[in-house]
Design a protein around this motif. Structure first.
Motif, PDB file in Angstrom:
ATOM      1  N   GLY A  66       0.802  -1.211   0.000  1.00 34.01           N
ATOM      2  CA  GLY A  66       0.000   0.000   0.000  1.00 34.01           C
ATOM      3  C   GLY A  66       0.838   1.266   0.000  1.00 34.01           C
ATOM      4  N   LEU A  67       0.270   2.338  -0.626  1.00 35.64           N
ATOM      5  CA  LEU A  67       0.997   3.592  -0.792  1.00 35.64           C
ATOM      6  C   LEU A  67       0.171   4.777  -0.323  1.00 35.64           C
ATOM      7  CD1 LEU A  67       2.340   2.927  -4.402  1.00 35.64           C
ATOM      8  CD2 LEU A  67       3.761   3.132  -2.350  1.00 35.64           C
ATOM      9  N   ALA A  68       0.858   5.782   0.216  1.00 34.41           N
ATOM     10  CA  ALA A  68       0.229   7.039   0.591  1.00 34.41           C
ATOM     11  C   ALA A  68       1.260   8.146   0.449  1.00 34.41           C
ATOM     12  CB  ALA A  68      -0.306   6.984   2.022  1.00 34.41           C
ATOM     13  N   ALA A  69       0.782   9.388   0.288  1.00 32.08           N
ATOM     14  CA  ALA A  69       1.657  10.552   0.235  1.00 32.08           C
ATOM     15  C   ALA A  69       1.317  11.475   1.388  1.00 32.08           C
ATOM     16  CB  ALA A  69       1.495  11.291  -1.094  1.00 32.08           C
ATOM     17  N   ALA A  70       2.343  11.940   2.109  1.00 34.59           N
ATOM     18  CA  ALA A  70       2.128  12.852   3.238  1.00 34.59           C
ATOM     19  C   ALA A  70       3.436  13.515   3.606  1.00 34.59           C
ATOM     20  CB  ALA A  70       1.576  12.092   4.445  1.00 34.59           C
ATOM     21  N   ALA A  71       3.355  14.786   4.008  1.00 31.64           N
ATOM     22  CA  ALA A  71       4.504  15.518   4.551  1.00 31.64           C
ATOM     23  C   ALA A  71       5.734  15.425   3.658  1.00 31.64           C
ATOM     24  CB  ALA A  71       4.822  15.012   5.957  1.00 31.64           C
ATOM     25  N   GLY A  72       5.521  15.570   2.346  1.00 28.59           N
ATOM     26  CA  GLY A  72       6.640  15.606   1.413  1.00 28.59           C
ATOM     27  C   GLY A  72       7.299  14.281   1.133  1.00 28.59           C
ATOM     28  N   ALA A  73       6.616  13.179   1.420  1.00 29.35           N
ATOM     29  CA  ALA A  73       7.219  11.861   1.223  1.00 29.35           C
ATOM     30  C   ALA A  73       6.190  10.857   0.734  1.00 29.35           C
ATOM     31  CB  ALA A  73       7.857  11.358   2.518  1.00 29.35           C
ATOM     32  N   VAL A  74       6.685   9.768   0.168  1.00 34.37           N
ATOM     33  CA  VAL A  74       5.875   8.596  -0.169  1.00 34.37           C
ATOM     34  C   VAL A  74       6.033   7.590   0.961  1.00 34.37           C
ATOM     35  CG1 VAL A  74       5.617   6.657  -1.770  1.00 34.37           C
ATOM     36  CG2 VAL A  74       6.064   8.955  -2.653  1.00 34.37           C
ATOM     37  N   TRP A  75       4.910   6.996   1.382  1.00 37.44           N
ATOM     38  CA  TRP A  75       4.910   6.036   2.485  1.00 37.44           C
ATOM     39  C   TRP A  75       4.395   4.704   1.968  1.00 37.44           C
ATOM     40  CZ3 TRP A  75       6.720   7.854   7.236  1.00 37.44           C
ATOM     41  CH2 TRP A  75       6.897   9.239   7.321  1.00 37.44           C
ATOM     42  N   ARG A  85       9.410   5.099   4.665  1.00 39.33           N
ATOM     43  CA  ARG A  85       9.389   6.448   4.104  1.00 39.33           C
ATOM     44  C   ARG A  85      10.359   6.534   2.933  1.00 39.33           C
ATOM     45  NH1 ARG A  85      11.872  11.398   3.850  1.00 39.33           N
ATOM     46  NH2 ARG A  85      10.540  13.254   4.142  1.00 39.33           N
ATOM     47  N   VAL A  86       9.886   7.104   1.802  1.00 38.98           N
ATOM     48  CA  VAL A  86      10.717   7.308   0.625  1.00 38.98           C
ATOM     49  C   VAL A  86      10.725   8.795   0.290  1.00 38.98           C
ATOM     50  CG1 VAL A  86      11.014   6.798  -1.830  1.00 38.98           C
ATOM     51  CG2 VAL A  86      10.226   4.999  -0.265  1.00 38.98           C
ATOM     52  N   ASP A  87      11.903   9.368   0.123  1.00 36.92           N
ATOM     53  CA  ASP A  87      12.061  10.774  -0.215  1.00 36.92           C
ATOM     54  C   ASP A  87      11.966  10.933  -1.735  1.00 36.92           C
ATOM     55  OD1 ASP A  87      12.859  13.387  -0.697  1.00 36.92           O
ATOM     56  OD2 ASP A  87      14.469  13.352   0.774  1.00 36.92           O
ATOM     57  N   PRO A  88      10.963  11.641  -2.253  1.00 37.19           N
ATOM     58  CA  PRO A  88      10.829  11.772  -3.705  1.00 37.19           C
ATOM     59  C   PRO A  88      11.885  12.677  -4.332  1.00 37.19           C
ATOM     60  CG  PRO A  88       9.162  13.096  -2.589  1.00 37.19           C
ATOM     61  CD  PRO A  88       9.857  12.289  -1.528  1.00 37.19           C
ATOM     62  N   ARG A  89      12.617  13.439  -3.522  1.00 38.99           N
ATOM     63  CA  ARG A  89      13.680  14.283  -4.065  1.00 38.99           C
ATOM     64  C   ARG A  89      14.909  13.465  -4.433  1.00 38.99           C
ATOM     65  NH1 ARG A  89      14.133  18.298   0.887  1.00 38.99           N
ATOM     66  NH2 ARG A  89      14.087  16.234   1.853  1.00 38.99           N
ATOM     67  N   LEU A 315      -0.039   4.981  -6.775  1.00 40.42           N
ATOM     68  CA  LEU A 315      -0.119   6.310  -6.190  1.00 40.42           C
ATOM     69  C   LEU A 315       0.296   7.332  -7.248  1.00 40.42           C
ATOM     70  CD1 LEU A 315      -0.339   8.144  -3.555  1.00 40.42           C
ATOM     71  CD2 LEU A 315       2.144   7.806  -3.347  1.00 40.42           C
ATOM     72  N   ILE A 316      -0.423   8.460  -7.294  1.00 36.37           N
ATOM     73  CA  ILE A 316      -0.018   9.586  -8.115  1.00 36.37           C
ATOM     74  C   ILE A 316       0.364  10.705  -7.160  1.00 36.37           C
ATOM     75  CG2 ILE A 316      -0.636  11.124 -10.008  1.00 36.37           C
ATOM     76  CD1 ILE A 316      -0.766   8.140 -10.732  1.00 36.37           C
ATOM     77  N   ALA A 317       1.631  11.100  -7.152  1.00 33.56           N
ATOM     78  CA  ALA A 317       2.104  12.110  -6.207  1.00 33.56           C
ATOM     79  C   ALA A 317       3.454  12.645  -6.657  1.00 33.56           C
ATOM     80  CB  ALA A 317       2.235  11.516  -4.799  1.00 33.56           C
ATOM     81  N   PHE A 318       3.741  13.882  -6.292  1.00 29.12           N
ATOM     82  CA  PHE A 318       5.033  14.513  -6.577  1.00 29.12           C
ATOM     83  C   PHE A 318       5.357  14.454  -8.073  1.00 29.12           C
ATOM     84  CE2 PHE A 318       5.148  12.612  -2.307  1.00 29.12           C
ATOM     85  CZ  PHE A 318       5.127  13.788  -1.563  1.00 29.12           C
ATOM     86  N   GLY A 319       4.324  14.671  -8.894  1.00 26.95           N
ATOM     87  CA  GLY A 319       4.500  14.733 -10.336  1.00 26.95           C
ATOM     88  C   GLY A 319       4.822  13.424 -11.006  1.00 26.95           C
TER      89      GLY A 319
END
Length: 338
Positions: A66-75, A85-89, A315-319
């Motif tokens: 399962g995936l979620a986006a929160a507080a600037g990260a992918v979980w 926690r995965v940092d999309p940067r 998940l669609i998040a952070f472009g």
């Protein structure tokens, strides 16, 4: 490594077998669909692409689901009981929290969600299946709420009242107040497996009983129900809902009437179904990703892996598009079109 599992705690074998039979059926409409309903029997995409053409990164996340986006990260909620926690940067794993603590690793449960302040995940302990609230800044568990959650409820949606979960073997839907942890439960009348929510509506699906039930999110009262073949994952979009069924991806109105069915599109028991502001996204069991325009009903694009993948979420998040593949132990990041 654990073998990926998405069967519910109750009746796992019988549920999976039933879904396998449904998946093997013809994609043509069944008698459950009115002759007046416009049926999309062919869903040819306007454009196609491969994973290789869109790939931005492949990140190692063992047993990720399962995936979620929160507080600037992918979980990522994993099958072995962690929230990662995965940092999309940087496309790197930057931490994890063990949330399932039961001594039997085969009982680690599914489900993750996020509100503006917290990440929430299903968490099984030796005392049963609950949910935990994580502080995304520290990854620490803020609280655990014992709710007797359904083992395999994948999406954990929110309304203004809080987090919604299926409980009591799926025969009730309840809401957790994120501030106090108070839990309030309402009967559904059928045993359900998946939930979606939007505004003042909560919708539950029962693949085993062929039912869809809509609740008023404020009062918890049942306000509508419908019969559909093996309804599974559901999402809210616009003024209605989209549900993966035995007939294919099915569009429902707010009152649960059926305006259209896509007979050759299915997430199945090992895929995913999500909604963004302007699109419906379906991940098939083999990893194929299909995008639909909910306004026009057009199948906009399809993205196909070079080799079939195992079960995973979307998940669609952070472009970007993000999808897990549990048995491969990967989280794949794909570029959005344009």
């Amino acid at each position: 490594m654990l073998t990926h599992h998405r069967a519910p705690l109750w009746g796992r074998i019988s549920i999976v077998a039933a879904l396998a039979v449904v998946a093997g059926c013809s994609s043509e409409p069944t008698a459950s669909t009115s002759p007046s309903v416009p049926i999309t029997t062919s869903a040819a995409p306007a454009t196609t692409a491969t994973y290789a053409e869109r790939q931005q990164a492949v990140i190692s996340v063992a047993n990720g689901d399962g995936l979620a986006a929160a507080a600037g990260a992918v979980w990522v909620k994993t099958d072995d009981g962690r929230v990662v926690r995965v940092d999309p940067r940087t496309n790197r794993v930057t931490g994890e929290t063990k949330v399932d603590t039961t001594s039997d690793e085969n009982e680690y449960c599914q489900g993750i969600g996020a509100d503006r302040a917290s990440v929430w995940a299903c968490a099984t302990g030796d005392d049963g299946i609950g949910v935990v609230q994580l502080d995304p800044a520290t990854r620490r568990i803020v609280r655990r709420v014992a709710v007797d959650k359904v083992f395999d409820q994948l999406a954990m949606p929110f309304t203004s009242r809080g987090l919604w979960v299926l409980t009591a073997n799926g025969s009730s839907a309840g809401v957790v107040d994120p501030t106090t942890g108070r839990f309030t439960s309402y009967p559904l009348g059928v045993r359900c497996l998946q939930l979606t929510a939007q505004g003042d509506r909560v919708v539950a699906t029962s693949a085993t009983e062929g039912k869809v039930v809509a609740l008023d999110a404020t009062s918890g009262a049942v306000v509508a129900n419908a019969s559909l073949p093996a309804p599974r994952l559901a999402v809210a979009a616009g003024d209605g809902f989209w549900i993966d069924t035995g007939d294919g991806l099915t569009r429902l109105s707010r009152e649960l009437a059926v305006p259209s069915v896509y007979g050759n599109l299915s997430a199945g028991s090992n895929g995913d179904l999500i909604a963004t502001a302007d699109a419906i996204w379906l991940r098939s069991a083999d990893g194929t990703i299909t995008k639909l325009d909910p306004g026009t009903g057009e199948v906009v694009e399809r993205i196909t892996p070079e080799q079939p993948l195992t079960a995973g979420s979307l998940l669609i998040a952070f472009g970007s598009i993000w999808t897990t593949s549990s048995d491969e132990g990967t989280l794949t990041r794909l570029r959005l079109a344009g």
